[in-house]
Design a protein around this motif. Structure first.
Motif, PDB file in Angstrom:
ATOM      1  N   UNK A  18     -33.717 -26.675  -6.096  1.00 25.16           N
ATOM      2  CA  UNK A  18     -32.372 -26.514  -5.548  1.00 25.16           C
ATOM      3  C   UNK A  18     -31.706 -25.396  -6.337  1.00 25.16           C
ATOM      4  N   UNK A  19     -31.073 -24.482  -5.641  1.00 26.23           N
ATOM      5  CA  UNK A  19     -30.352 -23.393  -6.296  1.00 26.23           C
ATOM      6  C   UNK A  19     -28.924 -23.349  -5.775  1.00 26.23           C
ATOM      7  N   UNK A  20     -27.982 -23.139  -6.674  1.00 32.17           N
ATOM      8  CA  UNK A  20     -26.584 -22.935  -6.288  1.00 32.17           C
ATOM      9  C   UNK A  20     -26.258 -21.492  -6.645  1.00 32.17           C
ATOM     10  N   UNK A  21     -25.811 -20.734  -5.653  1.00 34.64           N
ATOM     11  CA  UNK A  21     -25.538 -19.315  -5.868  1.00 34.64           C
ATOM     12  C   UNK A  21     -24.215 -18.934  -5.217  1.00 34.64           C
ATOM     13  N   UNK A  22     -23.689 -17.806  -5.640  1.00 30.95           N
ATOM     14  CA  UNK A  22     -22.486 -17.282  -5.013  1.00 30.95           C
ATOM     15  C   UNK A  22     -21.217 -17.687  -5.731  1.00 30.95           C
ATOM     16  N   UNK A  23     -20.107 -17.486  -5.032  1.00 29.54           N
ATOM     17  CA  UNK A  23     -18.775 -17.737  -5.592  1.00 29.54           C
ATOM     18  C   UNK A  23     -18.563 -19.208  -5.885  1.00 29.54           C
ATOM     19  N   UNK A  24     -17.802 -19.504  -6.928  1.00 28.17           N
ATOM     20  CA  UNK A  24     -17.533 -20.891  -7.305  1.00 28.17           C
ATOM     21  C   UNK A  24     -16.708 -21.628  -6.255  1.00 28.17           C
ATOM     22  N   UNK A  25     -15.861 -20.918  -5.544  1.00 24.73           N
ATOM     23  CA  UNK A  25     -15.005 -21.566  -4.543  1.00 24.73           C
ATOM     24  C   UNK A  25     -15.740 -21.850  -3.234  1.00 24.73           C
ATOM     25  N   UNK A  26     -16.773 -21.096  -2.929  1.00 27.99           N
ATOM     26  CA  UNK A  26     -17.532 -21.302  -1.695  1.00 27.99           C
ATOM     27  C   UNK A  26     -19.008 -20.946  -1.942  1.00 27.99           C
ATOM     28  N   UNK A  27     -19.701 -21.748  -2.758  1.00 27.85           N
ATOM     29  CA  UNK A  27     -21.087 -21.416  -3.107  1.00 27.85           C
ATOM     30  C   UNK A  27     -22.070 -21.694  -1.966  1.00 27.85           C
ATOM     31  N   UNK A  28     -23.280 -21.188  -2.143  1.00 25.77           N
ATOM     32  CA  UNK A  28     -24.387 -21.480  -1.238  1.00 25.77           C
ATOM     33  C   UNK A  28     -25.345 -22.403  -1.976  1.00 25.77           C
ATOM     34  N   UNK A  29     -25.672 -23.531  -1.357  1.00 23.21           N
ATOM     35  CA  UNK A  29     -26.655 -24.458  -1.903  1.00 23.21           C
ATOM     36  C   UNK A  29     -27.952 -24.199  -1.161  1.00 23.21           C
ATOM     37  N   UNK A  30     -28.979 -23.765  -1.897  1.00 22.16           N
ATOM     38  CA  UNK A  30     -30.283 -23.474  -1.304  1.00 22.16           C
ATOM     39  C   UNK A  30     -31.246 -24.588  -1.701  1.00 22.16           C
ATOM     40  N   UNK A  31     -31.822 -25.242  -0.701  1.00 23.42           N
ATOM     41  CA  UNK A  31     -32.778 -26.318  -0.932  1.00 23.42           C
ATOM     42  C   UNK A  31     -34.117 -25.866  -0.364  1.00 23.42           C
ATOM     43  N   UNK A  32     -35.125 -25.771  -1.231  1.00 15.65           N
ATOM     44  CA  UNK A  32     -36.461 -25.357  -0.824  1.00 15.65           C
ATOM     45  C   UNK A  32     -37.338 -26.593  -0.702  1.00 15.65           C
TER      46      UNK A  32
ATOM     47  N   UNK B 266     -19.073 -29.736  -3.767  1.00 13.91           N
ATOM     48  CA  UNK B 266     -18.081 -28.697  -4.008  1.00 13.91           C
ATOM     49  C   UNK B 266     -16.921 -28.947  -3.055  1.00 13.91           C
ATOM     50  N   UNK B 267     -15.864 -29.583  -3.522  1.00 12.27           N
ATOM     51  CA  UNK B 267     -14.717 -29.826  -2.640  1.00 12.27           C
ATOM     52  C   UNK B 267     -14.270 -28.514  -1.995  1.00 12.27           C
ATOM     53  N   UNK B 268     -14.141 -28.569  -0.718  1.00 17.49           N
ATOM     54  CA  UNK B 268     -13.819 -27.359   0.023  1.00 17.49           C
ATOM     55  C   UNK B 268     -15.051 -26.876   0.760  1.00 17.49           C
ATOM     56  N   UNK B 269     -15.247 -25.590   0.776  1.00  9.38           N
ATOM     57  CA  UNK B 269     -16.326 -24.999   1.564  1.00  9.38           C
ATOM     58  C   UNK B 269     -17.554 -24.686   0.725  1.00  9.38           C
ATOM     59  N   UNK B 270     -18.712 -24.900   1.319  1.00 10.26           N
ATOM     60  CA  UNK B 270     -19.979 -24.442   0.761  1.00 10.26           C
ATOM     61  C   UNK B 270     -20.921 -24.219   1.927  1.00 10.26           C
ATOM     62  N   UNK B 271     -21.958 -23.441   1.695  1.00  9.02           N
ATOM     63  CA  UNK B 271     -22.964 -23.174   2.716  1.00  9.02           C
ATOM     64  C   UNK B 271     -24.260 -23.832   2.279  1.00  9.02           C
ATOM     65  N   UNK B 272     -24.930 -24.506   3.206  1.00 11.00           N
ATOM     66  CA  UNK B 272     -26.204 -25.145   2.921  1.00 11.00           C
ATOM     67  C   UNK B 272     -27.317 -24.377   3.613  1.00 11.00           C
ATOM     68  N   UNK B 273     -28.340 -24.009   2.841  1.00  8.93           N
ATOM     69  CA  UNK B 273     -29.530 -23.360   3.391  1.00  8.93           C
ATOM     70  C   UNK B 273     -30.732 -24.212   3.028  1.00  8.93           C
ATOM     71  N   UNK B 274     -31.543 -24.560   4.016  1.00 10.52           N
ATOM     72  CA  UNK B 274     -32.780 -25.307   3.790  1.00 10.52           C
ATOM     73  C   UNK B 274     -33.916 -24.428   4.272  1.00 10.52           C
ATOM     74  N   UNK B 275     -34.901 -24.184   3.399  1.00 12.10           N
ATOM     75  CA  UNK B 275     -36.006 -23.317   3.797  1.00 12.10           C
ATOM     76  C   UNK B 275     -37.285 -23.709   3.071  1.00 12.10           C
ATOM     77  N   UNK B 276     -38.371 -23.098   3.501  1.00  8.75           N
ATOM     78  CA  UNK B 276     -39.644 -23.263   2.813  1.00  8.75           C
ATOM     79  C   UNK B 276     -39.589 -22.407   1.541  1.00  8.75           C
ATOM     80  N   UNK B 277     -40.479 -22.658   0.595  1.00  8.12           N
ATOM     81  CA  UNK B 277     -40.432 -21.875  -0.636  1.00  8.12           C
ATOM     82  C   UNK B 277     -40.841 -20.413  -0.464  1.00  8.12           C
ATOM     83  N   UNK B 278     -41.538 -20.075   0.603  1.00  8.87           N
ATOM     84  CA  UNK B 278     -41.923 -18.689   0.854  1.00  8.87           C
ATOM     85  C   UNK B 278     -43.054 -18.211  -0.044  1.00  8.87           C
ATOM     86  N   UNK B 279     -43.373 -16.921   0.067  1.00 10.56           N
ATOM     87  CA  UNK B 279     -44.497 -16.391  -0.705  1.00 10.56           C
ATOM     88  C   UNK B 279     -44.148 -16.194  -2.176  1.00 10.56           C
TER      89      UNK B 279
END
Length: 156
Positions: free
Chosen positions: A27-41, A70-83
């Protein structure tokens, strides 16, 4: 390797993932603190297809809504781990022995913070990498990020 927040998210997701026969690679959390992106591989022994990603997106999204990381907005991305698959656990470092890897350390290990070489495995709490003709032992707790170095063979 994971921040406290990422570890908390991973712990919240793992029971449902295990039940679904899915491995949460990381799991990776990236981007701005107010509206981060949560990436789940995610991954499975047979790989990950579109249907599995869509289904996982639903239950992962439901868990995230319940814990509201993250109270407020965040973006969730779910993907395969890739190459360029992330490596996080001792099992990952054992399974992908023989692959080329990129490792970034939290601080210098043997005088360097970044290592590129061939993964030789995991032993006594350390990742073993062969780089520039020498074998280097990098303690797991000193690793900030590790990934398989993706290869594409255009002649295949």
């Amino acid at each position: 390797m994971l921040t406290r927040k990422e570890e908390t998210l991973l712990e919240a997701l793992e029971p449902a993932a295990t039940q679904a026969g899915i491995e949460i690679v990381t799991v990776e959390v990236a981007g701005a603190k107010k509206a981060p992106t949560i990436k789940v591989y995610i991954d499975t022994p047979s790989g990950v297809g579109f249907d599995q990603l869509a289904a996982a997106q639903k239950w992962i999204g439901a868990i995230m809504d319940d814990i509201d990381p993250f109270p407020g907005a965040y973006t969730l991305e779910v993907s395969s781990p890739g190459i360029d698959r992330p490596l996080r656990t001792p099992e990952h470092f054992t399974k992908f022995a023989g692959e080329d890897v990129l490792i970034t350390c939290r601080g210098p290990v043997s005088g360097r913070s970044k290592w590129t070489g061939v993964l030789r495995g995991f032993q006594d709490g350390s990742v073993i990498v062969e780089a520039e003709g020498e074998s280097v032992s990098i303690p797991l707790e000193d690793i900030k990020r590790a990934r398989v170095k993706g290869k594409i063979d255009f002649n295949a």
